[in-house]
Design a protein around this motif. Structure first.
Motif, PDB file in Angstrom:
ATOM      1  N   LYS A 254      11.912 -86.968 -29.801  1.00  0.00           N
ATOM      2  CA  LYS A 254      11.703 -88.408 -29.914  1.00  0.00           C
ATOM      3  C   LYS A 254      10.219 -88.752 -29.854  1.00  0.00           C
ATOM      4  N   ALA A 255       9.491 -88.010 -29.044  1.00  0.00           N
ATOM      5  CA  ALA A 255       8.062 -88.286 -28.883  1.00  0.00           C
ATOM      6  C   ALA A 255       7.227 -87.630 -29.983  1.00  0.00           C
ATOM      7  N   HIS A 256       7.881 -86.888 -30.904  1.00  0.00           N
ATOM      8  CA  HIS A 256       7.171 -86.135 -31.964  1.00  0.00           C
ATOM      9  C   HIS A 256       6.048 -85.302 -31.354  1.00  0.00           C
ATOM     10  N   LEU A 257       6.359 -84.701 -30.251  1.00  0.00           N
ATOM     11  CA  LEU A 257       5.339 -84.044 -29.443  1.00  0.00           C
ATOM     12  C   LEU A 257       4.660 -82.867 -30.156  1.00  0.00           C
ATOM     13  N   PHE A 258       5.425 -82.230 -31.043  1.00  0.00           N
ATOM     14  CA  PHE A 258       4.887 -81.006 -31.647  1.00  0.00           C
ATOM     15  C   PHE A 258       4.550 -81.177 -33.130  1.00  0.00           C
ATOM     16  N   GLU A 259       4.350 -82.434 -33.517  1.00  0.00           N
ATOM     17  CA  GLU A 259       3.978 -82.704 -34.909  1.00  0.00           C
ATOM     18  C   GLU A 259       2.531 -83.168 -34.939  1.00  0.00           C
ATOM     19  N   PRO A 260       1.601 -82.253 -35.099  1.00  0.00           N
ATOM     20  CA  PRO A 260       0.185 -82.611 -35.000  1.00  0.00           C
ATOM     21  C   PRO A 260      -0.281 -83.389 -36.222  1.00  0.00           C
ATOM     22  N   LYS A 261      -1.295 -84.193 -36.006  1.00  0.00           N
ATOM     23  CA  LYS A 261      -1.970 -84.842 -37.137  1.00  0.00           C
ATOM     24  C   LYS A 261      -2.873 -83.804 -37.797  1.00  0.00           C
ATOM     25  N   ASP A 262      -3.172 -84.042 -39.077  1.00  0.00           N
ATOM     26  CA  ASP A 262      -4.020 -83.095 -39.807  1.00  0.00           C
ATOM     27  C   ASP A 262      -5.502 -83.332 -39.548  1.00  0.00           C
ATOM     28  N   GLU A 263      -5.811 -83.799 -38.378  1.00  0.00           N
ATOM     29  CA  GLU A 263      -7.203 -84.086 -38.063  1.00  0.00           C
ATOM     30  C   GLU A 263      -7.312 -84.229 -36.553  1.00  0.00           C
ATOM     31  N   GLY A 264      -8.528 -84.242 -36.084  1.00  0.00           N
ATOM     32  CA  GLY A 264      -8.750 -84.588 -34.690  1.00  0.00           C
ATOM     33  C   GLY A 264      -8.856 -83.397 -33.771  1.00  0.00           C
ATOM     34  N   GLY A 265     -10.041 -83.232 -33.256  1.00  0.00           N
ATOM     35  CA  GLY A 265     -10.254 -82.238 -32.206  1.00  0.00           C
ATOM     36  C   GLY A 265     -10.181 -80.810 -32.703  1.00  0.00           C
ATOM     37  N   GLU A 266     -10.246 -79.918 -31.746  1.00  0.00           N
ATOM     38  CA  GLU A 266     -10.242 -78.503 -32.060  1.00  0.00           C
ATOM     39  C   GLU A 266      -8.834 -78.079 -32.398  1.00  0.00           C
ATOM     40  N   LYS A 267      -8.663 -77.409 -33.519  1.00  0.00           N
ATOM     41  CA  LYS A 267      -7.303 -77.060 -33.958  1.00  0.00           C
ATOM     42  C   LYS A 267      -6.959 -75.621 -33.581  1.00  0.00           C
ATOM     43  N   PHE A 268      -5.678 -75.362 -33.534  1.00  0.00           N
ATOM     44  CA  PHE A 268      -5.215 -73.976 -33.372  1.00  0.00           C
ATOM     45  C   PHE A 268      -3.959 -73.817 -34.215  1.00  0.00           C
ATOM     46  N   PHE A 269      -4.031 -72.907 -35.181  1.00  0.00           N
ATOM     47  CA  PHE A 269      -2.961 -72.737 -36.157  1.00  0.00           C
ATOM     48  C   PHE A 269      -2.377 -71.338 -36.002  1.00  0.00           C
ATOM     49  N   LEU A 270      -1.109 -71.260 -35.719  1.00  0.00           N
ATOM     50  CA  LEU A 270      -0.495 -69.944 -35.549  1.00  0.00           C
ATOM     51  C   LEU A 270       0.876 -69.886 -36.232  1.00  0.00           C
ATOM     52  N   THR A 271       1.203 -68.728 -36.750  1.00  0.00           N
ATOM     53  CA  THR A 271       2.491 -68.560 -37.436  1.00  0.00           C
ATOM     54  C   THR A 271       3.098 -67.210 -37.115  1.00  0.00           C
ATOM     55  N   PRO A 272       4.395 -67.183 -36.838  1.00  0.00           N
ATOM     56  CA  PRO A 272       5.102 -65.911 -36.778  1.00  0.00           C
ATOM     57  C   PRO A 272       5.685 -65.632 -38.167  1.00  0.00           C
ATOM     58  N   ALA A 273       6.118 -64.413 -38.386  1.00  0.00           N
ATOM     59  CA  ALA A 273       6.766 -64.076 -39.659  1.00  0.00           C
ATOM     60  C   ALA A 273       8.004 -64.945 -39.810  1.00  0.00           C
ATOM     61  N   PHE A 274       8.175 -65.581 -40.979  1.00  0.00           N
ATOM     62  CA  PHE A 274       9.339 -66.449 -41.117  1.00  0.00           C
ATOM     63  C   PHE A 274      10.629 -65.651 -41.266  1.00  0.00           C
TER      64      PHE A 274
END
Length: 916
Positions: free
Chosen positions: A14-34
RNA sequence: GCAGGGGUUCCAGAGCCAGGUCAAAUGGGCGGGACUUAAGAUCCUGUGGCUUAGCGCCUUCGGGAGUUCAAAUCUCCCCCCCUGCACCA
């Protein structure tokens, strides 16, 4: 448990807690094998995603803008094969789905359509991931057969072609003659992966053409004494490439997958033996003889005979009664054997004939020894090792036109699911990605050198893999996925369309809303490469910004099995397509999950589907157990006692918190200071451990050991007050057990000691405070702990429950001096000399010698000598604990001046004890 | 064969890189005890051998040899196990 899980999952969503904006601050992008959705996931799949999630959550708490996306890989044939198997009523697979995963038969009836199957299992997997509490941004979900993704992959291949990495050629593949298609492991009966092996068919002049003898050991051509055929089999005269060949009739179907053959006539094996052949190297005439071990379906059904080195050949020769008549010819010298190893081993093992099963064993042994330790003694390659000579002779024969290359299935016979005997077909028009390209490899190595690899010891594996990678076949004639842009009849295979899809995530939420045809090469050139052209879609700028913000990938995650293929391709393709600033930063690989110490397998039925496991143990427990059971690279074990241990500790933590952390802490005593010292020390260590994903160590420190500290504290504290402790501890453990942590965070209510946040998931990670660490306090506590141990063990030996009185004597000053000397000198003689120079010590010479002797055993380990004041202070504060622990008065005095005989046993740090 | 990872006390699994505080963390199992009507949970306690009012001795970290005052840890040799060596996701 599950109610709690759901409560927080709903609130996060409900809080969209894990949906980051495409901007703002230091980013960290990580992916596991799909994931590949042709089955539901089990507990083992969860480890990689949980590891990734813990990392994501930690980074979020460190204030980073974190992107953790997810999609589904459906490329290739396994999904099609699975749908077909269900449609065909394959009981094996239906049984597994029904018994292990609890999928009803009526549901399965719908899964005969590949699309329905993909939909069903991907929904299943997605639901499972949500139930695990993964902090995934689901807005970016896609399937690798979506037209949007196809457009992206076609662009990728265009770039690879521009770089000169796409090639075309011929290639041998395992092939089913019935379905007329290439086969992988999932297409065979028993899921056996067919192994293609290169053999050599040597052509021996014979009649009007050649006898084609397929062999693994072309170097033994020098020792050929005759040719074997199976007298009861039929042979054929065939024409191939303008040459006449003689081969077994049964061998023709599999040979014709590789060679263009026209049958011109037939003759019996017996007729074959009437003529003789010639050795293509020496021109020597050799007879053609009959042998029963020759399998007409195997290879060409014609075998060259090297009785000196091949046990079967020797045995057949003996069976034919030709031993004396035809002399053996040595080719290789082998340590521990005479000139004819095959003969020796057959006699030694007492092998009766060519039909004796032991002949196989003898063959394996001799082949192995000769290949690696044998040395050629004849021909132009004399002096060379067997393995090397093999390759040289082969090349020589091939270039002289005296041999043709053939392929066969080395682990056969294997049958496809359609009943065909799997052979090897040489496919023309095969497209490759040329990972063998040296300059490309060099770039890949550069990228690797810049990357962090966790665990670091895996780096060598990548280096090795980059080294041996050659051209990889990248197209298949069937399967789901993306059409190959340079030959629309072919599909791009699964390991080739999954190398840079992480870049697609950065724009997926925008791209998936567009029309596929808007996703042009020009658009991608702009978004990913910054090459602008006119007339781009209006979303182009937003996409470019999103990509530039999120790339490069900060961390790539997978299980260790992908190092040798996917992860290395991932490096190669990134360096081929993207500029250096977008090269990936880190790769993390983890081990698997065992079930009660055993590998999970369908046949053993010891697979726990992830959703079932969550229902039974709760998400946090599964998360915790799968990642904390072993070091990152090692396999971890899932078992019930471990899971229950985690549950009961979590409950205990919660209970203690409810009881002792209601209000702000009051006056802080020794016990509190001690506990906070321990906690801060752990908080100080935590960031480095989280960053390098030492999850086992973290779980030990922040969970198990912290739990033990709490136990001690509760024993020690007069009136426990744990408010500050829990405000710091809850967020520290939150990445591991987020549902538990959110619940605890909420129950704590308004925070007094840390910055509050609506969710602990986005609260700042608690900072360790060095000034709160008090080593001497911890030392003192340890000292008291050891003392309690000692008193207990004395009581045990005395067989007494209680003591009437406990007297404790602290060691004298001279002993401390002696200990210092011992620690410094490390050798008895010199230490003794030094000690005796001290008057105070000399006064106790005899005892000093005894004590010194004891210290010498562990001289270097002595460390610093505890001061008398330290001991007295520790005892002063610990006296109360001792008294309450043993329920009797405790007296503390010094060794000096005491006339109790026990007092003399005291040592620095180790006071003597008198119980009465 | 080539490459990589391993072999630790009943089991799992730390320790090994930076040698000593290591009979060796931690968890599990098992034995004993407390609590309980009972079981479970929990807590205490033991868990190489021998000793003993603790602070002690002996043997142990795949096998062997070596370096060192000191080796589970360093060096060399050997044995065993696992994974990969592709076109398969």
């Amino acid at each position: 448990m599950s109610q709690l899980d759901e409560k927080w999952q709903e609130r996060w969503q409900k809080a969209h807690l894990f949906e980051p904006k495409d901007e703002g601050g230091e980013k960290f992008f990580l992916t596991p094998a799909f994931p590949y959705p042709n089955s539901p996931q089990h507990i083992g799949h969860g480890r990689t995603y949980t590891t990734t999630d813990i990392y994501a959550r930690y980074m979020r708490m460190k204030g980073k803008n974190v992107l953790y996306p997810m999609a589904f890989h459906v490329t290739g044939t396994p999904i099609l094969a699975m749908a077909k198997r269900i449609a065909a009523g394959d009981e094996e697979i239906i049984g597994i789905f029904e018994k292990i995963y609890g999928i009803s038969r009526s549901k399965m009836a719908e899964l005969t359509d590949p699309n329905a199957l993909v939909r069903y299992f991907s929904e299943e997997i997605e639901a499972g991931m949500k139930k695990m509490g993964y902090s995934i941004d689901w807005r970016r979900k896609f399937y690798s057969y979506d037209p949007h993704f196809n457009a992206f992959i076609r662009w990728q291949f265009e770039k690879l072609r521009e770089a000169g990495y796409i090639k075309k050629g011929r290639h041998p593949v395992p092939w089913c003659p019935v379905s007329n298609a290439a086969v992988g492991a999932h297409d065979t009966q028993g899921d056996i992966d067919p192994q293609v092996e290169e053999v050599t068919a040597i052509l021996f002049p014979f009649l009007d053409g050649y006898l084609a003898c397929s062999t693994y050991r072309p170097e033994t051509i020098y020792g050929v004494t005759n040719i074997w055929v199976n007298e009861s089999a039929a042979y054929a005269k065939v024409k191939s490439g303008g040459r006449v060949l003689y081969v077994a009739k049964e061998a023709i179907p599999s040979l014709s997958m590789q060679l263009d053959l026209q049958v011109e006539g037939e003759l019996s094996g017996r007729e074959m033996t009437k003529s003789s052949a010639a050795n293509p190297i020496s021109g020597e005439k050799i007879p053609v003889l009959g042998a029963s071990f020759v399998n007409p379906a195997h290879g060409t059904g014609v075998v060259m005979s090297v009785p000196a080195h091949a046990p079967y050949d020797f045995l057949a020769l003996r069976d034919a009664g030709k031993l004396g008549e035809i002399p053996l010819k040595q080719v290789l010298r082998l340590d521990g054997f005479g000139a004819f190893p095959a003969e020796e081993i057959c006699r030694r093992m007492g092998i009766a004939s060519q039909s004796d099963p032991k002949a196989e064993e003898a063959t394996a042994e001799i082949y192995k020894k000769e290949a690696h330790t044998g040395v050629m003694v004849v021909g132009e390659f004399a002096g060379m090792r067997g393995v090397e000579a093999k390759e040289r002779v082969r090349q020589k024969l091939l270039s002289a036109g005296s041999a043709i290359p053939l392929y066969e299935i080395s682990n056969g016979p294997i049958y496809s699911r359609y009943g065909g005997l799997v052979g090897v077909k040489v496919v023309e028009d095969q497209w490759f990605i040329d990972y063998g390209d040296e300059t490309w490899k060099q770039k890949a190595r550069e990228c690797l050198a810049l990357m962090k690899i966790l665990p670091e010891k895996a780096r060598k594996e990548y280096e090795y893999t980059i080294g041996w990678l050659k051209a990889k076949a990248c197209t298949r004639s069937s399967g789901l996925g993306t059409r190959f842009p340079f030959d629309e009849s072919k599909m791009i295979e699964a390991l080739s369309d999954s190398t840079i899809y992480m870049a697609f995530y950065t724009i997926a939420h925008i791209a998936m809303k567009m029309k596929p045809e808007q996703l042009t090469h020009e658009l991608f050139d702009w978004v990913f490469l910054g090459r602008k052209s006119a007339g781009l879609a209006k979303e182009a700028e937003e996409m470019r910004r999103a990509f530039e913000y999120w790339y490069p990938l900060d961390s790539r995650h997978s299980a260790t099995d992908l190092v040798h293929n996917h992860l290395t391709f991932f490096i190669f393709n990134h360096v081929a397509i993207f500029p250096e600033k977008y090269w990936p930063r880190q790769i993390v690989t983890n081990g698997f999950v065992l079930m009660d110490g055993k590998k999970m397998s369908k046949s053993m039925g010891n697979i726990i589907p992830i959703r079932q496991a969550i229902a039974q143990f709760g998400a946090d427990t599964i998360r915790f157990v799968t990642v904390s059971g072993a070091d990152l690279s090692q396999d971890s074990d899932f078992n019930r006692p471990a899971a229950e241990g985690v549950i009961s500790r979590m409950e205990a933590f919660m209970e203690i918190m409810e009881r002792h952390a209601k209000e702000k802490d009051g006056k802080v005593g020794m016990a509190e200071r001690w506990l906070m010292s321990r906690l801060h020390k752990r908080l100080l260590a935590a960031p480095a451990l989280y960053e390098t994903l030492q999850l086992r160590e973290l779980s030990l420190e922040l969970f198990y050991n912290t739990f033990n500290d709490l136990q001690w504290y509760l024993k020690r504290a007069e009136k426990p007050q744990l408010r500050e402790f829990f405000e710091l501890w809850v967020p520290a453990i939150a990445p591991f057990v987020p549902h538990f942590a959110e619940e605890a965070w909420e129950r704590l209510g308004k925070k007094h000691y840390v910055m509050d946040a609506p969710f602990v998931s986005v609260a700042p990670f608690p900072k360790g405070d060095e000034s709160r660490v008090d080593e001497s306090l911890e030392e003192a506590e340890k000292y008291i702990g050891l003392l309690i141990e000692d008193i207990k063990s004395i009581l045990r030996i005395l067989r007494r429950e209680k003591a009437g009185k406990i007297e404790i004597f602290v060691a004298s000053a001279w002993k401390r001096k002696l200990r210092e000397i011992a620690a410094q000198e490390k050798k008895f003689d010199s230490a003794m000399k030094l000690a005796m120079a001290d008057e105070e010590i000399r006064a106790h010479a005899k005892e000093a010698a005894r004590v010194l002797q004891a210290y010498m055993k562990s001289a270097g380990a002595l460390g610093k000598t505890p001061a008398e004041e330290f001991e007295l202070e520790a005892l002063g504060s610990g006296k109360k604990v001792l008294e309450s622990e043993f329920g009797c008065p405790v007296l503390v005095s010094k060794e000096e001046g005491s006339n109790a005989p026990k007092a003399a046993f005291s040592l620095p740090g180790k006071p003597s004890i008198l119980i009465s």
